[in-house]
Design a protein around this motif. Structure first.
Motif: not given
Length: 140
Positions: A53-65, A92-99
């Protein structure tokens, strides 16, 4: 530290576009905490789910910025360059989500489920934004 947070909140709520960014960040945190609370009932081991959850939320925050920054930059160039720039940043955002999801999968299934739910917190944040907009105070 509290004064620094207050100054940041004042600065972010001063302009309409950064106010929306702040509201979406608050939405990510709120929806992530709700998802975390629900998942704690079902997920085992709990620590792996929390890490996801924390990793996903950090990823979501990165995507938003990244979306905010991409739109800001795309508005300052001509249409042809903006289209290519927006497309490349979207990929790039899709690749980050996939990673994030691949790494979480190799850690464990509970982490994977948590990471996917954390990444979805951005979508949930957009859906609950009218409620947050109504109840989030001004920091002036």
């Amino acid at each position: 530290m509290i004064m620094g947070i207050k100054k940041t909140l004042k600065r972010m709520s001063a302009k309409p576009e950064t106010r929306t960014l702040l509201e979406l960040y608050v939405g990510i945190i709120v929806s992530g905490m709700v998802i975390l609370g629900i998942g704690l009932i079902f997920a085992r081991p709990i620590w792996m789910y929390v890490v996801g959850i924390v990793g996903g939320m950090l990823g979501a925050s990165f995507q938003l910025y990244n979306m905010y920054d991409t739109i800001e930059r795309a508005l300052s160039v001509d249409e042809g360059k903006a289209r290519g720039y927006m497309t490349s940043k979207s990929m790039f955002r899709l690749v980050v989500s996939a990673i994030i999801m691949i790494v979480a999968y190799f850690v464990g299934i509970a982490t994977f489920v948590g990471a996917v739910m954390g990444l979805f917190s951005l979508k949930i944040s957009a859906l609950i934004n009218p409620f947050i907009k109504k109840h989030l105070p001004d920091f002036h």
